[in-house]
Design a protein around this motif. Structure first.
Motif, mmCIF file in Angstrom:
data_model
loop_
_atom_site.group_PDB
_atom_site.id
_atom_site.type_symbol
_atom_site.label_atom_id
_atom_site.label_comp_id
_atom_site.label_asym_id
_atom_site.label_seq_id
_atom_site.Cartn_x
_atom_site.Cartn_y
_atom_site.Cartn_z
ATOM 1 N N LYS A 869 -7.832 -11.928 43.087
ATOM 2 C CA LYS A 869 -9.069 -12.338 42.420
ATOM 3 C C LYS A 869 -8.741 -13.280 41.270
ATOM 4 N N PHE A 870 -7.665 -13.000 40.542
ATOM 5 C CA PHE A 870 -7.268 -13.868 39.435
ATOM 6 C C PHE A 870 -6.834 -15.238 39.970
ATOM 7 N N PHE A 871 -6.120 -15.210 41.090
ATOM 8 C CA PHE A 871 -5.675 -16.466 41.686
ATOM 9 C C PHE A 871 -6.872 -17.345 42.067
ATOM 10 N N VAL A 872 -7.896 -16.755 42.666
ATOM 11 C CA VAL A 872 -9.074 -17.516 43.072
ATOM 12 C C VAL A 872 -9.788 -18.086 41.850
ATOM 13 N N LYS A 873 -9.782 -17.340 40.739
ATOM 14 C CA LYS A 873 -10.408 -17.851 39.517
ATOM 15 C C LYS A 873 -9.653 -19.053 38.960
ATOM 16 N N MET A 874 -8.362 -19.145 39.266
ATOM 17 C CA MET A 874 -7.581 -20.312 38.833
ATOM 18 C C MET A 874 -7.998 -21.585 39.561
ATOM 19 N N LEU A 875 -8.481 -21.426 40.770
ATOM 20 C CA LEU A 875 -8.799 -22.590 41.601
ATOM 21 C C LEU A 875 -10.023 -23.334 41.070
ATOM 22 N N PRO A 876 -10.245 -24.558 41.538
ATOM 23 C CA PRO A 876 -11.432 -25.307 41.095
ATOM 24 C C PRO A 876 -12.716 -24.594 41.491
ATOM 25 N N GLU A 877 -13.830 -25.026 40.920
ATOM 26 C CA GLU A 877 -15.123 -24.484 41.315
ATOM 27 C C GLU A 877 -15.401 -24.819 42.780
ATOM 28 N N LYS A 878 -16.334 -24.062 43.359
ATOM 29 C CA LYS A 878 -16.572 -24.183 44.792
ATOM 30 C C LYS A 878 -16.981 -25.594 45.192
ATOM 31 N N PHE A 879 -17.867 -26.226 44.420
ATOM 32 C CA PHE A 879 -18.282 -27.587 44.766
ATOM 33 C C PHE A 879 -17.086 -28.525 44.788
ATOM 34 N N GLU A 880 -16.201 -28.420 43.797
ATOM 35 C CA GLU A 880 -15.035 -29.302 43.744
ATOM 36 C C GLU A 880 -14.124 -29.072 44.946
ATOM 37 N N MET A 881 -13.951 -27.811 45.338
ATOM 38 C CA MET A 881 -13.132 -27.524 46.514
ATOM 39 C C MET A 881 -13.764 -28.109 47.770
ATOM 40 N N GLU A 882 -15.048 -27.900 47.943
ATOM 41 C CA GLU A 882 -15.737 -28.401 49.127
ATOM 42 C C GLU A 882 -15.680 -29.933 49.188
ATOM 43 N N PHE A 883 -15.857 -30.562 48.042
ATOM 44 C CA PHE A 883 -15.826 -32.016 48.016
ATOM 45 C C PHE A 883 -14.434 -32.538 48.361
ATOM 46 N N VAL A 884 -13.397 -31.915 47.820
ATOM 47 C CA VAL A 884 -12.017 -32.330 48.124
ATOM 48 C C VAL A 884 -11.719 -32.154 49.609
ATOM 49 N N ILE A 885 -12.187 -31.062 50.184
ATOM 50 C CA ILE A 885 -11.975 -30.837 51.617
ATOM 51 C C ILE A 885 -12.596 -31.977 52.423
ATOM 52 N N ALA A 886 -13.813 -32.387 52.041
ATOM 53 C CA ALA A 886 -14.477 -33.489 52.741
ATOM 54 C C ALA A 886 -13.688 -34.789 52.606
ATOM 55 N N VAL A 887 -13.149 -35.046 51.420
ATOM 56 C CA VAL A 887 -12.355 -36.261 51.204
ATOM 57 C C VAL A 887 -11.081 -36.219 52.039
ATOM 58 N N MET A 888 -10.409 -35.052 52.071
ATOM 59 C CA MET A 888 -9.201 -34.924 52.884
ATOM 60 C C MET A 888 -9.508 -35.149 54.366
ATOM 61 N N ASP A 889 -10.665 -34.671 54.801
ATOM 62 C CA ASP A 889 -11.099 -34.878 56.181
ATOM 63 C C ASP A 889 -11.255 -36.373 56.464
ATOM 64 N N LEU A 890 -11.904 -37.082 55.553
ATOM 65 C CA LEU A 890 -12.116 -38.523 55.728
ATOM 66 C C LEU A 890 -10.784 -39.272 55.807
ATOM 67 N N LEU A 891 -9.885 -39.002 54.857
ATOM 68 C CA LEU A 891 -8.642 -39.758 54.766
ATOM 69 C C LEU A 891 -7.687 -39.481 55.915
ATOM 70 N N SER A 892 -7.850 -38.346 56.583
ATOM 71 C CA SER A 892 -6.924 -37.969 57.649
ATOM 72 C C SER A 892 -7.356 -38.443 59.021
ATOM 73 N N ARG A 893 -8.526 -39.044 59.113
ATOM 74 C CA ARG A 893 -9.036 -39.453 60.428
ATOM 75 C C ARG A 893 -8.611 -40.880 60.776
ATOM 76 N N HIS A 894 -8.277 -41.068 62.032
ATOM 77 C CA HIS A 894 -7.997 -42.397 62.561
ATOM 78 C C HIS A 894 -9.306 -43.024 63.040
ATOM 79 N N THR A 895 -9.371 -44.336 62.968
ATOM 80 C CA THR A 895 -10.569 -45.028 63.452
ATOM 81 C C THR A 895 -10.333 -45.566 64.862
ATOM 82 N N SER A 896 -11.413 -45.862 65.544
ATOM 83 C CA SER A 896 -11.318 -46.205 66.960
ATOM 84 C C SER A 896 -10.675 -47.568 67.198
ATOM 85 N N ASP A 897 -10.725 -48.484 66.208
ATOM 86 C CA ASP A 897 -10.152 -49.815 66.433
ATOM 87 C C ASP A 897 -8.746 -49.938 65.865
#
Length: 984
Positions: A869-897
């Protein structure tokens, strides 16, 4: 494909002079869907220039008579249309080497290619087509004030340029350099020039958004960027004003992302934000249409769609959830037993969307462009059902990342495998505590391998960084190889703050050990984003691209070689400066370094050297490899093949078994359970699967890709180092890819990387030798000389050390190989694994909100009671985590061309350069061999670092030269090949 034909001359009844020839030209024009080309009589004029015959009056090749595009299609759908024109030329005109377009129309058009051919055969002339690969926008003359010049697909060094093209070659480069004006660039400007990073701040918005200028000073040295010429801001005349929209930053027309790619990137970002930021609906999916796509596809493979009911889908979905061990919704659990980590796991669960919370909307609006934000809001009203691919690091088990060996493995095969160094190469500096120094001296005196991950550079900046509300330490981590091959495990972590009394050193037995690892991971995540990824690939390459466009003609062999590796980079970098790197941008709001982020990047540029970016040099500098010749002379070449797995002692006791698993999250009072995906032992014997290498009396059988030895004799290939000094056996030879011997054979980034590097270098050397016959020919190349001078004195003018003397063929090959490696292999290794590892915030948090508590405090007691529980409190707030996950998803994708290493667009191949095409085919075949080597290594269970407990095969450097990608792979965002360029 539509086609229109016209003689192109003044009148259709025109008859050429009987002593003149007619050249038929075919032009492929890609019509833009947003414009309407009017059928004016003489809107576009085209004129051909001879390559062979020089006109002393014009100082250019002989000119044809002008021909005109007269018939246009109005309001056509996007498609390629061919136009045929006839050009009247004098007898003996020779080969068409260039043509000039004069666009007096109101709109631009995209010219794909042109082909010319003599209409009447001649006995003394070779009948063939002359191909021009154009792929460029042609803007109206009243805007550009210059005519467009296109050259045939032939390559010439400057001194070997056909006489008719010498003046045009120089004229084209002069146009690209511009006239030195600093006016704001317009969309039609094909001008390349340099500027400092004076566009990161936004003082007109608020004083808190002021940022120092990077580049041009000793305090903040930095590579140069492309000049946009925007006017200065009102509150700081040294800072460039922000563009009207960050998606509209100027880049020359030929450097822009294609409309298709821009749309794809925008949609990828919108989908990721919707997928991870919108709340989950309380009502589960009720229909087949709402069933996740993967379940639909599996079912349709076996049974027709009409044969299943909604109940059937619900039942199958529940079975899949059980197999994948997906957590139940918190609403279905006992609130007293909810695992804190489960709240983060729930981010990746399938969901039926509902409208985004207003508070989330306001936060998101500050982080993304208005266009993206509006699309996200619109998408949340559709109530679609979305599923997400969980990050690989937690797909098998959400606690696999907590193993100490996994923590060490990611330094060799994770998102930042370029930072770790051998302790032998590391010089102890100020700040090491006595116990650290004793450990270092002991380690250096022993035969075992010790390593350091050093992030102590942060200490001078911590006062500024921590004042922003985050909690950061400067960290140093010491690791050593365990008794199980090349598995790295941390044995000590030093945490430092500006107040030296707060320094501490922790070992694996400490209660705070996993909290210390989290701080190390956060430091490494910031270094990865700001240095390994942005600075060492994106920012470093930009001046090379600008100099290439300004100083190397499109006819220059080196321009042709490098061009595929520069695709889209200038536009991607411009978007990064407007969205990610700017004041208040994504990196400042998600990394713990905050507003100090780019200044930290500048700090590392002071240490950057171009010659150390060559992979072999980098590995040697960090002590992760030794020069092959030195290793051979020292007789240290006995272990080149992968090591077999060591057998565990029989009758292992319970205490020994417990010690082997003490690094599991079970250290948190038995919190994490070790599932069936961990290496299981029964009386100490490892169970093996069908791909395991078999052992017979301790002898490992090796596969065809491994270097074989029989009584110390090594088989050799082209890249061989001969044992000519003190050899064990006089005729013995040994193979070292890229000329280095790795300290750790199970170092996936280095092991795969040196093979890729070696293939690139072999191709570049063979290519250059086609055009350069000696060092003298390199030295006499005026375009290469000006190109290199501009890079070292202007583009990278703040860095005076580490540049090759580019007067020899050897140094030219090394420099070009380094550039291609940075843009392809190196960028792929540090970019496309981001979602797999950093998409799971506990594994690589971008910031932490708590320091490790001191013993005797209330926080320390809370940590003792519930460490997770203490470890989770160290982590960023939920919105910041969710936003970072979305950014990591974007940067890791290859484009079709995307175009990949070992591939070239068909229209960009040199049809007449048979030797070039032959060598490129050999390069491609070599990459395909490397693919086989990587797949074989990934089958070996004893190579722990290629998989880890999380079962992530290392494929970030898998070339994947021939794979055809289709819509079925939409969710597969990892390990899909090495793109030619930094285009994401």
């Amino acid at each position: 494909m539509a086609e229109t034909t016209c003689c192109g001359l003044r009148t259709c009844c025109h008859r050429p002079h009987p002593e003149n020839d007619i050249i038929e030209g075919t032009f492929e024009i890609d019509h833009s869907p947003r414009i309407c080309l009017l059928p004016t009589l003489r809107s576009v004029a085209i004129q051909i220039y001879s390559a062979d015959v020089f006109d002393p009056y014009t100082r250019s090749g002989l000119e044809s008579k002008k021909a005109y595009l007269q018939k246009w299609k109005i309001n056509v759908n996007p498609s390629t249309i061919k136009y045929k024109l006839n050009f009247e030329v004098v007898r003996g005109f020779g080969s068409p080497g260039a043509f000039v377009v004069e666009n007096r129309c109101r709109h631009e058009f995209f010219l794909k290619s042109a082909t010319f051919k003599y209409k009447s055969p001649a006995p003394d002339r070779e009948e063939k087509a002359f191909f021009f690969h154009c792929a460029s926008w042609v803007y109206p003359l009243d805007k550009t004030e210059v005519k467009r010049i296109f050259f045939a697909n032939r390559l010439y060094l400057p001194e070997k340029t056909p006489p008719g093209l010498v003046a045009l070659r120089k004229k084209e480069l002069k146009q690209l350099r511009g006239r030195g004006l600093k006016d704001e660039r317009q969309p039609w400007d094909r001008i390349y020039d340099y500027e400092c990073y004076n566009d990161l701040g936004d003082p007109d918005n608020s004083p808190e958004y002021s940022r120092p200028i990077l580049g041009g000073s000793k305090e903040y040295p930095y590579p140069r960027r492309l000049r946009t010429g925007r006017p200065p801001s009102q509150h700081d005349h040294l800072t460039e004003s922000r563009p009207v929209g960050c998606l509209r930053t100027f880049v020359p027309p030929d450097e822009r992302l294609s409309p298709k790619k821009q749309e794809q990137l925008r949609n990828n970002f919108v989908k990721a934000l919707v997928r991870f930021l919108t709340p989950k609906s309380d009502q589960p999916p009720q229909s087949y249409q709402e069933c996740p796509k993967i379940i639909q596809k599996i079912l349709h493979f076996f049974v027709p769609k009409s044969a299943f009911s909604t109940a059937d889908f619900s039942m199958i979905q529940s079975i899949v959830d059980f197999v994948l061990r997906k957590p139940k919704s918190p609403s279905h659990q006992d609130t007293q037993s909810v695992d804190p980590i489960d709240d983060i796991v729930a981010i990746f669960s399938d969901k039926q969307l509902k409208e985004m919370d207003e508070r989330v909307k306001q936060k998101l609006k500050k982080l993304v462009p208005a266009e993206i934000f509006n699309q996200v809001v619109d998408a949340t009203t559709k109530r679609d059902v979305l599923s997400s691919q969980p990050p690989s690091i937690m797909a098998e088990d959400q606690y696999d990342w907590l193993f100490d060996s996994e923590f060490g493995r990611q330094m060799l095969a994770g998102t930042n495998p370029v930072r770790i160094q051998s302790l032998e190469k590391f010089s102890p500096r100020e700040g090491w505590l006595p116990e650290n120094l004793d450990l270092i001296e002991k380690a250096k005196s022993e035969a075992e391998a010790y390593f350091v991950l050093d992030h102590d550079y942060l200490r001078p900046f911590l006062s500024v960084i921590n004042a922003q509300g985050v909690c950061a330490y400067a960290t140093r981590t010491i690791l050593k190889t365990s008794g199980r091959g090349d598995i790295l495990e941390p044995i000590a972590i030093q945490l430092r703050l500006p107040d030296s009394e707060m320094d501490m050193v922790l070992d694996p037995g400490a209660l705070e050990w996993d909290l210390a690892k989290a701080h190390v991971a956060a430091n490494d995540a910031a270094h990865h984003q700001l240095v390994s990824h942005w600075l060492h690939t994106h920012a470093i390459i930009e001046p090379f691209i600008i100099a290439t466009r300004r100083q190397l003609s499109v006819m220059h062999p080196i321009h042709w070689l490098l061009d595929p590796h520069f695709k889209d980079t200038l536009h991607i970098n411009a978007l990064a400066r407007g969205i990610f790197l700017n004041a208040g941008g994504i990196l400042e709001r998600t990394l713990f370094t905050g507003a100090f982020s780019m200044r930290l990047s500048s700090h590392f540029y002071k240490q950057w050297r171009f010659d150390e970016q060559a992979l072999p040099n980098d590995l040697e500098k960090r002590g992760m490899a030794k020069n092959a010749e030195e290793s051979v002379r020292d007789g240290n070449f006995s272990e080149i093949k992968e090591k077999p797995a060591e057998k565990e002692p029989e009758n292992i006791g319970e205490e020994d078994l417990a010690k082997k698993t003490e690094n599991v999250v079970g250290r948190y009072e038995g919190l994490a359970e070790i599932d069936e995906n961990m290496v299981e032992r029964d009386e100490g014997m490892a169970e093996t699967h069908e791909n395991v290498a078999e052992f017979d009396e301790g002898v490992a059988e090796t596969d065809e890709n491994v270097v074989e030895r029989d009584e110390g004799v090594a088989e050799t290939d082209e890249n061989v180092v001969e044992l000519d000094k003190n050899p064990a056996t006089p005729d013995e030879k040994v193979t070292f890819p890229a000329g280095v011997k790795l300290l750790l054979e199970d170092y996936p980034y280095a092991k795969d990387g040196v093979e890729i590097w070696d293939a690139i270098e072999t191709w570049v050397r063979a290519y250059c030798q086609i055009f350069y016959t000696s060092d003298h020919s390199v030295e006499n190349d005026e375009e290469i000389r000006d190109w290199w001078k501009e890079i070292t004195s202007v583009g990278h003018g703040d860095q005076k050390e580490g540049w090759y003397d580019l007067q020899t063929l050897k140094n030219l090959v090394r420099a070009l190989t380094t550039l291609i490696w940075i843009t392809s292999g190196m960028h792929a290794a540090v970019n496309f694994g981001q979602y797999a590892y950093a998409g799971w915030p506990p594994n690589r948090p971008m910031l932490l909100r708590k320091f490790i508590p001191k013993e005797g405090t209330k926080e320390y007691e809370d940590m003792q009671k519930d460490p997770e529980k203490f470890f989770v409190k160290m982590l960023p707030e939920k919105f910041e985590m969710e936003f970072v996950i979305a950014v990591m998803d974007l940067l890791s994708r290859h484009t079709s061309d995307e175009v990949y290493l070992g591939q070239r667009p068909p229209d960009n191949m040199l049809k007449e350069e048979k030797e070039v095409n032959k060598k490129f085919k050999e390069f491609r075949e070599r990459l395909q061999e490397i693919e086989g080597n990587i797949l074989e290594r990934n089958k070996k269970y004893n190579l722990h670092n290629r998989w880890g407990y999380a079962k992530i095969p290392y494929k970030l450097l898998y070339p994947d030269t021939s794979k055809t990608r289709g819509p079925s792979e939409e969710e597969d965002i990892c390990g899909r090949g090495i793109p030619n360029s930094i285009s994401i």
